[in-house]
Design a protein around this motif. Sequence first.
Motif, PDB file in Angstrom:
ATOM      1  N   ILE A 142       0.976  -1.085  -0.024  1.00  0.00           N
ATOM      2  CA  ILE A 142      -0.081   0.067  -0.058  1.00  0.00           C
ATOM      3  C   ILE A 142       0.899   1.230  -0.118  1.00  0.00           C
ATOM      4  O   ILE A 142       1.742   1.508   1.097  1.00  0.00           O
ATOM      5  CB  ILE A 142      -0.878   0.012   1.258  1.00  0.00           C
ATOM      6  N   HIS A 143       0.735   2.238  -0.872  1.00  0.00           N
ATOM      7  CA  HIS A 143       1.526   3.184  -1.288  1.00  0.00           C
ATOM      8  C   HIS A 143       1.068   4.266  -0.343  1.00  0.00           C
ATOM      9  O   HIS A 143       0.068   4.305   0.264  1.00  0.00           O
ATOM     10  CB  HIS A 143       1.653   3.528  -2.733  1.00  0.00           C
ATOM     11  N   VAL A 144       2.033   5.215   0.082  1.00  0.00           N
ATOM     12  CA  VAL A 144       1.806   6.335   0.787  1.00  0.00           C
ATOM     13  C   VAL A 144       0.668   7.314   0.287  1.00  0.00           C
ATOM     14  O   VAL A 144      -0.263   7.686   0.933  1.00  0.00           O
ATOM     15  CB  VAL A 144       3.130   7.344   0.719  1.00  0.00           C
ATOM     16  N   GLY A 145       0.721   7.551  -1.211  1.00  0.00           N
ATOM     17  CA  GLY A 145      -0.171   8.325  -1.679  1.00  0.00           C
ATOM     18  C   GLY A 145      -0.413   9.835  -1.032  1.00  0.00           C
ATOM     19  O   GLY A 145       0.629  10.251  -0.866  1.00  0.00           O
ATOM     20  N   GLY A 146      -1.445  10.531  -0.889  1.00  0.00           N
ATOM     21  CA  GLY A 146      -1.544  11.745  -0.196  1.00  0.00           C
ATOM     22  C   GLY A 146      -1.654  12.864  -1.530  1.00  0.00           C
ATOM     23  O   GLY A 146      -1.429  12.447  -2.569  1.00  0.00           O
ATOM     24  N   VAL A 147      -1.273  14.018  -0.750  1.00  0.00           N
ATOM     25  CA  VAL A 147      -1.264  15.326  -2.141  1.00  0.00           C
ATOM     26  C   VAL A 147      -0.115  15.064  -2.945  1.00  0.00           C
ATOM     27  O   VAL A 147       1.038  14.595  -2.636  1.00  0.00           O
ATOM     28  CB  VAL A 147      -1.240  16.653  -1.229  1.00  0.00           C
ATOM     29  N   MET A 148      -0.352  15.832  -4.007  1.00  0.00           N
ATOM     30  CA  MET A 148       0.831  15.650  -5.121  1.00  0.00           C
ATOM     31  C   MET A 148       1.649  16.973  -4.564  1.00  0.00           C
ATOM     32  O   MET A 148       2.902  16.724  -4.777  1.00  0.00           O
ATOM     33  CB  MET A 148       0.154  15.867  -6.468  1.00  0.00           C
ATOM     34  N   ASP A 149       1.167  18.087  -4.335  1.00  0.00           N
ATOM     35  CA  ASP A 149       1.942  19.298  -4.170  1.00  0.00           C
ATOM     36  C   ASP A 149       1.925  19.539  -2.556  1.00  0.00           C
ATOM     37  O   ASP A 149       1.156  20.217  -2.214  1.00  0.00           O
ATOM     38  CB  ASP A 149       1.534  20.564  -4.862  1.00  0.00           C
ATOM     39  N   THR A 150       3.189  18.815  -1.993  1.00  0.00           N
ATOM     40  CA  THR A 150       3.129  18.681  -0.618  1.00  0.00           C
ATOM     41  C   THR A 150       3.290  20.268  -0.151  1.00  0.00           C
ATOM     42  O   THR A 150       2.878  20.458   1.043  1.00  0.00           O
ATOM     43  CB  THR A 150       4.342  17.985  -0.021  1.00  0.00           C
ATOM     44  N   PHE A 151       4.075  21.179  -0.817  1.00  0.00           N
ATOM     45  CA  PHE A 151       4.169  22.641  -0.461  1.00  0.00           C
ATOM     46  C   PHE A 151       2.904  23.356  -0.136  1.00  0.00           C
ATOM     47  O   PHE A 151       2.594  23.899   0.769  1.00  0.00           O
ATOM     48  CB  PHE A 151       5.418  23.105  -1.348  1.00  0.00           C
TER      49      PHE A 151
END
Length: 342
Positions: A27-36
């Motif tokens: 299971i990958h981390v995923g989440g937002v693409m633009d972390t900043f």
Amino acid sequence: MSIEVIRPGLLSSVQDEGRTGYRRHGIHVGGVMDTFAARAANMLVGNSRHEAVLEMTMTGPELRFQKSQLVSLCGADLTATVNHLPVPLWRPVLFRAGSVLKFGPCPHGLRGYMAIAGGIDVPVVMGSRSTDLKTGLGGVEGRSLHTADLLSTGQSSAEAQCWLQHMERHAEKNGRQTMAPAWFLSERERPDYYGRRIIRVMPGKDSSQFSEASLERFYTEGYVVSPQSDRMGYRLQGASLELDQPLDRLSEAVTHGTVQVPPDGQPIILMADHQTIGGYPVIAQVAQVDMPILAQARPGTRLAFEQITHEQGQQLYMEQESNMQLMDKLIRRRMAEMEGTQ
């Protein structure tokens, strides 16, 4: 429920910084693409960095706010308006009850982020509220937003509540439906999203296996982001890359920013929803500080690569982290000052 989805937009999903600790289970981390942009948006409304935000791709949704909210929009400019008035980016904004937020064309960038004081409250699955669109985990029933969805928000910080009340009093006094302070995060405090197309990378574990000619092409010739790119990976089009000799091995762990080269010789940069293992040779690893710039690169964007050392990549990351922590302190100080005027 406090936010009604009138129209969902092209691809709008609830995301946070992702689910960690499950890569060994595939299971990958995923989440937002633009972390900043997502982290900055949370800062601006008094949230912790871990609160869930709304990630909007190219075309934003249309939303009705059933109660007054403190909101911030960061990342790509999706030409937001509330009740037909422009909404400024990179600053906290008051949306009073009944406000309708709409988005128009996206002249620059690809992904916008909306943070709400208290965060978007969806069930926590494996330690995260992020939507995994491929497996249907997290977010709103594991999918992107649909028309008539209703979103709830969590408990906002004391500073955010105080600021919201202060701004709402001023908005009511002046007969306004929305209000924002004059200050904002300036361009020098953000990544150079649209001016910098040179992506800094560190040598990959297989870089020495590529021919000298291929390495020279990789670092001197540009690549174009292919239309076949998504949250899993960016496929690039450009000079073909070749190994000195075939490399046959078992799949190994890969991560966010890994640059793989499949048999067709066209590089692939792994993004937020990347697989956990891969068998393609790895020519480079993108410096973490430049991943937000990639996240905002739409298909057709031309990129070039600049080699740096692992030590330089670490130093760049530490500098950015130090700046982010300083910004968070300054924003909270402004909120505390507002509280002192009540």
